[in-house]
Write an enzyme that holds these catalytic residues in place. Sequence first.
Site, PDB file in Angstrom:
ATOM      1  N   SER A 551       0.234   2.827  21.628  1.00  0.00           N
ATOM      2  CA  SER A 551       0.968   2.158  22.697  1.00  0.00           C
ATOM      3  C   SER A 551       1.918   3.144  23.356  1.00  0.00           C
ATOM      4  O   SER A 551       2.662   3.859  22.676  1.00  0.00           O
ATOM      5  CB  SER A 551       1.748   0.967  22.133  1.00  0.00           C
ATOM      6  OG  SER A 551       2.324   0.208  23.172  1.00  0.00           O
ATOM      7  N   ASP A 552       1.896   3.189  24.671  1.00  0.00           N
ATOM      8  CA  ASP A 552       2.674   4.160  25.431  1.00  0.00           C
ATOM      9  C   ASP A 552       4.175   3.939  25.227  1.00  0.00           C
ATOM     10  O   ASP A 552       4.608   2.864  24.801  1.00  0.00           O
ATOM     11  CB  ASP A 552       2.328   4.022  26.926  1.00  0.00           C
ATOM     12  CG  ASP A 552       2.696   5.266  27.719  1.00  0.00           C
ATOM     13  OD1 ASP A 552       3.109   6.259  27.110  1.00  0.00           O
ATOM     14  OD2 ASP A 552       2.572   5.232  28.962  1.00  0.00           O
ATOM     15  N   ASN A 553       4.946   4.951  25.571  1.00  0.00           N
ATOM     16  CA  ASN A 553       6.408   4.837  25.453  1.00  0.00           C
ATOM     17  C   ASN A 553       6.966   4.159  26.708  1.00  0.00           C
ATOM     18  O   ASN A 553       7.534   4.803  27.585  1.00  0.00           O
ATOM     19  CB  ASN A 553       7.062   6.205  25.215  1.00  0.00           C
ATOM     20  CG  ASN A 553       6.595   7.257  26.195  1.00  0.00           C
ATOM     21  OD1 ASN A 553       5.532   7.163  26.798  1.00  0.00           O
ATOM     22  ND2 ASN A 553       7.386   8.299  26.364  1.00  0.00           N
TER      23      ASN A 553
END
Length: 811
Positions: A551-553
Site C-alpha cells: 500500500s502506497d504512502n
Amino acid sequence: MNRLALLLMAASGFAGLGYQIVWTQQFGLVLGHESAAVLAVVAAFFGGLSLGSLLLGRRIEASSQPLRWYAGCEVLIGLWSGVLMLSMPAASNAALALIGPHATPAWHWSVAFGASFLLLLPATAAMGATLPAMARLGTAGVAPLYAANTLGAVAGVLSTAFWLIPDWGLTRSAGLCVALNLGCALLAGLALQAAPVATLGRKTSKRPLWMLAATGLLGIAYEVLAVRVLSQVAEDTVYTFALLLAVYLTGSALGAAAFARWPRLRSTPALLQGLAFSVLLGMAALWGAEAIKQTLLDFLPATLASALAVEALLALAAFALPTLLMGALFCQLSADATEAGIPFSRALGVNTLGAMAAAPVFGVVLASALGPKLALLLVAAGYLLLAPAWRRPAWWLPAGATAALALFAPPLAFVDLPEGGRLLSYRDGTMAAVSVVEDAQGVARLHINNRQQEGSSDTVLVDGRQALLPLLLHGEAKRALFLGVGSGITSGVAARLPGVQVDAVELLPEVIEASALFRTALGAGPTPQMHTADARRYVRTATQGYDVVVSDNFHPARSGSGALYTVEHFQAVRGRLAPQGVFCQWLPLHQLDLDTLRSITAAFLQAFPDGAALLASNSLDTPTVGLIGRAGGTHFTPGKTRPEMAAHFGLADDFAILGSFIADSTALRRLAGDTPPNTDDRPWVAYRAPRITYAPDSAPRDRLLALLGEVRVDTATLLSTPDLAPRLNAYADARRSYLDLGRRTAPSADPAVMLARVGTPLLAVLRQSPDFQPAAEPLRRLALALERRDPVAAQDLLGALALIRPDLATR
C-alpha cells in the site's frame, strides 16, 4: 412563540448538516474520495428534500394539524437516522459489492448517486417537509425560519467537524443529532400551536417555479465548482470542506435575514443581475486565491488557528457576496410564488430539485468536460439569462465581462512551476486535478490538486525499494497487488521482477494516464496491470488472492486517505492475502506526526498482531516507514536467490534487506501504547493528521530520530533462523548512529571539508557494524574525490576502510 420556532428550526438545521457531515464521511469509505462522497450526499440530500417538500408539503399546508406533521417529520428523521447508525456498515458493504472491483465511471457514479439517494430518502424527505410545516404554523415568516434553519446548519457543520467526530466518532455524533430531532418533536408538541390555514392567491403564472428550479441548480453549481477550485489552493482536508460549507451556509442565512429586514433586496431582476456580477467577482477571488493565501500566511503566525483562518478567509472571498444574494433571491422567489398562488412547499420542492441536479451535471460532467472556468461562467450566464432586463445597459456589463473572461482569461488551474520548469501534463478530472511538472534539471513530479506530490523521476531508488523490500522478504511471490499508483515507479519496478504478476489499483484515472510519463525512468520492460478503482473497494470485492500486497504512502491528511489506515481496511487486506502472504503499508513520516503514527500502528496491530516496522531508506528529509505483517506469522528467511536488479536499489545482500527492520511487534505495541486505533467509526487520523500539515511543529529528521529512540528490534524474533541476529542488531545500532550523524552534519561541496566533518564518525559507525554499507559508500566517494587533490589523505582513508573490512577499500 416566534423565538421558540426559530430555536427549533436552528436545532433541526444543526442536526441536518451534522448528518450530512457524518454521512459524507461514511459514503467516502465506499466511494474512495471525500469529493465523490460530497457530490453523492449533496445530490441525495437535495433530492430527498425536494420529494418531501413536493409530496408532503401540500398536505401539510392544507391540514388543520400541521403541528403533528412537523413533530412526525422530526421523529421520522431521528428514527431513520438511528436505523442508519446501525445498518450503515452492512449497507456500505452492499454498495461496494454492487459497484464491484472493475466498475465503469458511469456505473460507479450511478450506484453512488442512486444508493445514497435511496438510503437517505426517508430522513431527507422528512427534512424537506419540516420547513413548510413550521411555516404553516404561522409563528414566524418564511425568511426568518429559513435563516434560523441555515444558521443552525452552520453550527452543525462546524461542531461536527471540529468537535463531535474527532472526540466522539461518527456513530455517537449521529446519535446526538437523533436526540436533537426527537427533542424538537417533543418541544414542538408541548409548546407550539397552529395558526389558521392561510388562503392562497389565484394561480397566475408558473414562471416562479421555473426560476426557483434554475436558481437552485445555479446556486449549488457555484458551490460545487468553487469548492473544487479552492481544493487546489487550500490543504484539502476534512476541515477545508467544513469551513467552505459553513461560509456558504452563513452567507445564505444572512441573505435570508437581510431580505426580511431590507425592502430594497426585494427585486428579482436586480438580485439576478447582482448574482451574475457577484459570481464574476467570486471567480476573480478564485484566480487570486493563491496570492491571497500566501500574503495572509506571511503576515500571520505559523499556527493551526492561523492556517484555518486563512482557509476561512478564502471561502469568504469566494462565497460571501454570491451566497448573500442567493439567500435573498430564494426568499424573493418564494414570495413571488406565493403571490402567484403557488404554495411554499412546492416552491421549496422545485428549488431543491434544481439543486439536486447540480452535483451530477456540474460536479461530474461539466467540471471535467469544460474545466472549472467555463463551467463557472455558465453559472454567471445562467443568472443573466434569467434576468428579465437584458435590454437595460446595466445588464450588458456583467454579460460583456462574462464573454471577455470566456475568451481571454486563463483557466482556473493552479500549478506551481519552478524557475526554468515546464508543464508536461494537466488534467481536470471529476475528483481532482492532476499535473506533471518538470524542473530545470529535468526532474518530473506528479501532483494532485497542486498540493500532494505523488512521485518523482528523481526518487526511483526509494520508490523501487518500496516495491522490492516486501517482495524479497516474501521470497517466492507470484502475484502482487499495489494499492495506489502515483508515478507508477514502485509497481513498475515490481513488474520487472521475473515471475511476478503485478496488479496496480488507482482511484483517479488521470493519475494512471500521467504515470505513463515516468516509464522512461525505468526503461523498457513489463508493466503492471492497471485497475481504475478505489483501493478499499477493490480489496473487498476482488476474488484473487495475493502473495504480496503493498500500500502506497498516502498523505494521511488528504481527502479520503485516512480511510486507508483503518482497522477495517487492514483486516480486509489480510483476508486478501494468500497463505504466508505479506502486506506492507508504507507511511510518509515527513507528512505525519508521531501521534498519528501511533494510531495507525494500533490499527495495524489489530489486523497483524505480530507485525513489524522497517525503513524504506536512510533519507532524513523524506523518511518512509513501513508496517509489515504476514499471514501466518511474521517470520522471514534470507532469500535463497536474489534478482540481479536488487543490487541497483542497494539490496544486494541479506543485511541490506533484513537490516531495514527498525521495530518488532513488542516495540510496536509499546509505541502504540493506549493511543486509540484509527477505525471507520473513529476516523482519528483524518482529524489528527491535518494539524501537522497546517502548522508543522518539527522537522521530518527530528521525528525519525525520535521514533528510532522509542523503538528497538530484536531480529531473532523476526527470523526463521536466528544465526544472523547478532550482526543484524549491530546493523540497527549502526543505522541509528549514521542517521544521527546526518542530522548533525552540515553538507559541503568541498570533499576535504566533508572528510573532516564525517570521516572519523563514519569509520566509527562501520566499526559498530562492518555490514552497514551505507556508511562505507560516502567514504569511498570522498577518497575518490580526494585522489587528485590530496592522494595521501585518500590513501589513508582507504587504508582505514581496509582495516575494518578489506573489500570496502576497493575502488
